[in-house]
Design an enzyme around this catalytic site. Sequence first.
Site, PDB file in Angstrom:
ATOM      1  N   LYS A 129     -79.012 -51.160 -22.913  1.00 23.33           N
ATOM      2  CA  LYS A 129     -80.465 -51.075 -23.069  1.00 23.33           C
ATOM      3  C   LYS A 129     -80.784 -50.103 -24.211  1.00 23.33           C
ATOM      4  CE  LYS A 129     -83.141 -48.754 -20.216  1.00 23.33           C
ATOM      5  NZ  LYS A 129     -83.920 -47.791 -21.024  1.00 23.33           N
TER       6      LYS A 129
ATOM      7  N   SER B 205     -84.884 -48.593 -15.765  1.00 24.09           N
ATOM      8  CA  SER B 205     -84.959 -47.330 -16.505  1.00 24.09           C
ATOM      9  C   SER B 205     -85.519 -46.283 -15.554  1.00 24.09           C
ATOM     10  CB  SER B 205     -85.911 -47.490 -17.701  1.00 24.09           C
ATOM     11  OG  SER B 205     -86.325 -46.222 -18.161  1.00 24.09           O
TER      12      SER B 205
ATOM     13  N   VAL C 218     -78.962 -53.835 -16.809  1.00 22.04           N
ATOM     14  CA  VAL C 218     -79.276 -54.324 -15.458  1.00 22.04           C
ATOM     15  C   VAL C 218     -80.801 -54.430 -15.356  1.00 22.04           C
ATOM     16  CG1 VAL C 218     -79.064 -53.849 -12.980  1.00 22.04           C
ATOM     17  CG2 VAL C 218     -77.203 -53.223 -14.532  1.00 22.04           C
TER      18      VAL C 218
ATOM     19  N   HIS D 171     -80.455 -45.325 -10.770  1.00 16.82           N
ATOM     20  CA  HIS D 171     -80.866 -46.634 -10.273  1.00 16.82           C
ATOM     21  C   HIS D 171     -79.653 -47.548 -10.386  1.00 16.82           C
ATOM     22  CE1 HIS D 171     -81.035 -47.493 -14.526  1.00 16.82           C
ATOM     23  NE2 HIS D 171     -81.987 -46.596 -14.711  1.00 16.82           N
TER      24      HIS D 171
ATOM     25  N   MET E 100     -78.703 -38.718 -17.260  1.00 20.67           N
ATOM     26  CA  MET E 100     -79.712 -37.675 -17.042  1.00 20.67           C
ATOM     27  C   MET E 100     -80.261 -37.776 -15.617  1.00 20.67           C
ATOM     28  SD  MET E 100     -81.579 -37.061 -20.654  1.00 20.67           S
ATOM     29  CE  MET E 100     -82.802 -38.322 -20.511  1.00 20.67           C
ATOM     30  N   GLY E 101     -79.522 -38.474 -14.746  1.00 15.23           N
ATOM     31  CA  GLY E 101     -79.909 -38.518 -13.340  1.00 15.23           C
ATOM     32  C   GLY E 101     -80.988 -39.552 -13.052  1.00 15.23           C
TER      33      GLY E 101
ATOM     34  N   HIS F  20     -77.434 -47.303 -13.529  1.00 15.95           N
ATOM     35  CA  HIS F  20     -76.452 -46.209 -13.586  1.00 15.95           C
ATOM     36  C   HIS F  20     -75.230 -46.553 -12.734  1.00 15.95           C
ATOM     37  CE1 HIS F  20     -80.175 -43.763 -14.454  1.00 15.95           C
ATOM     38  NE2 HIS F  20     -79.374 -43.348 -15.417  1.00 15.95           N
TER      39      HIS F  20
HETATM   40  O1  PAF Z   1     -78.761 -42.254 -22.006  1.00 14.83           O
HETATM   41  C1  PAF Z   1     -78.934 -41.130 -21.491  1.00 14.83           C
HETATM   42  O2  PAF Z   1     -79.240 -40.996 -20.303  1.00 14.83           O
HETATM   43  C2  PAF Z   1     -78.785 -39.891 -22.355  1.00 14.83           C
HETATM   44  O3  PAF Z   1     -79.259 -40.101 -23.642  1.00 14.83           O
HETATM   45  C3  PAF Z   1     -77.342 -39.352 -22.376  1.00 14.83           C
HETATM   46  C4  PAF Z   1     -76.390 -40.345 -23.007  1.00 14.83           C
HETATM   47  C5  PAF Z   1     -76.903 -39.040 -20.958  1.00 14.83           C
HETATM   48  C6  PAF Z   1     -77.279 -38.057 -23.193  1.00 14.83           C
HETATM   49  O4  PAF Z   1     -78.076 -37.068 -22.643  1.00 14.83           O
END
Ligand code: PAF
Length: 282
Positions: A149, A185, A176, A34, A30-31, A37
């Site tokens: 997480k 997060s 992480v 950090h 969801m962008g 990701h």
């Molecule tokens: O973990 C997330 O960021 C979201 O729940 C996901 C898996 C991208 C689904 O929208």
Amino acid sequence: MRTISDPGELQRRCLAWKGRGARLGLVPTMGAFHQGHLALMDRARGLCDKLVVSLFVNPAQFGENEDLAAYPRDFEADRARAESVGADLLFAPEPAAMYPPDHATWIDVPDLGRRLCGASRPGHFRGVCTVVAKLFMLIQPEAAVFGQKDWQQLAIIRRMVRDLNIPVRVVGHETVRDPDGLALSSRNAYLTATERAAAIRQGLLRLARAAEAGQRDAAELTRQLVQDLARDLPAARLDYAEIVDPEDLTPLTRLEGMGLAAVALFLGRARLIDNILLQPGG
Ligand code: PAF
């Protein structure tokens, strides 16, 4: 790296890659990227020939009183970061492209999805499963990488993939953390300096040590965790602290095999989650 917002174009591009024999990897996000990701992207990069990253703040997984409007967004920085770790394609659709007005099909894993976070976020995992299933159908990746997480999310997606025979390998990647132990997060952006919640990790580590030392009574372990959190994070409001089976998330009374201690709490504007696997010893 190419950026695509149209689901049809994404599917055509991915099918063309697959037709040429490429193995596709997916990191759904969801962008507000950090290091966590980027670690997922790195892991996926090593498993595939073409790496697709999706960036979509999925409205279907936010409750009415949750932070959909306030959720951190920084498209240009995210695009640059995905490119820097070697993503081949960034999929960033508009909500209307994913959920046209007559969208009517939902995927739910009711049993696992009502436990833990599902109890205080009704409908959340139905939104997650639906969007992840749509991404799997659009991209048809060989492997998709998710962070541990969100252990419950990972367990639910594994169950959905198994139940629907979706040919995707679901890979869980370790959490992480900041040097003080706080799990990274996007919602940590809501925390002030005094709200740093490293105590969650310390409480979970103490629990893992107690389990290793032979404490198998789940109620006693939970009591210890709740007490530690109340002492070390007096400003927090606990949502839940539970010890469950790591796979089906049912509550455990005794640790006979591996267990999962999972915790969620509200601190300032943030809702934080974390977990640890418990290996019984003694
Ligand atoms: O973990 C997330 O960021 C979201 O729940 C996901 C898996 C991208 C689904 O929208």
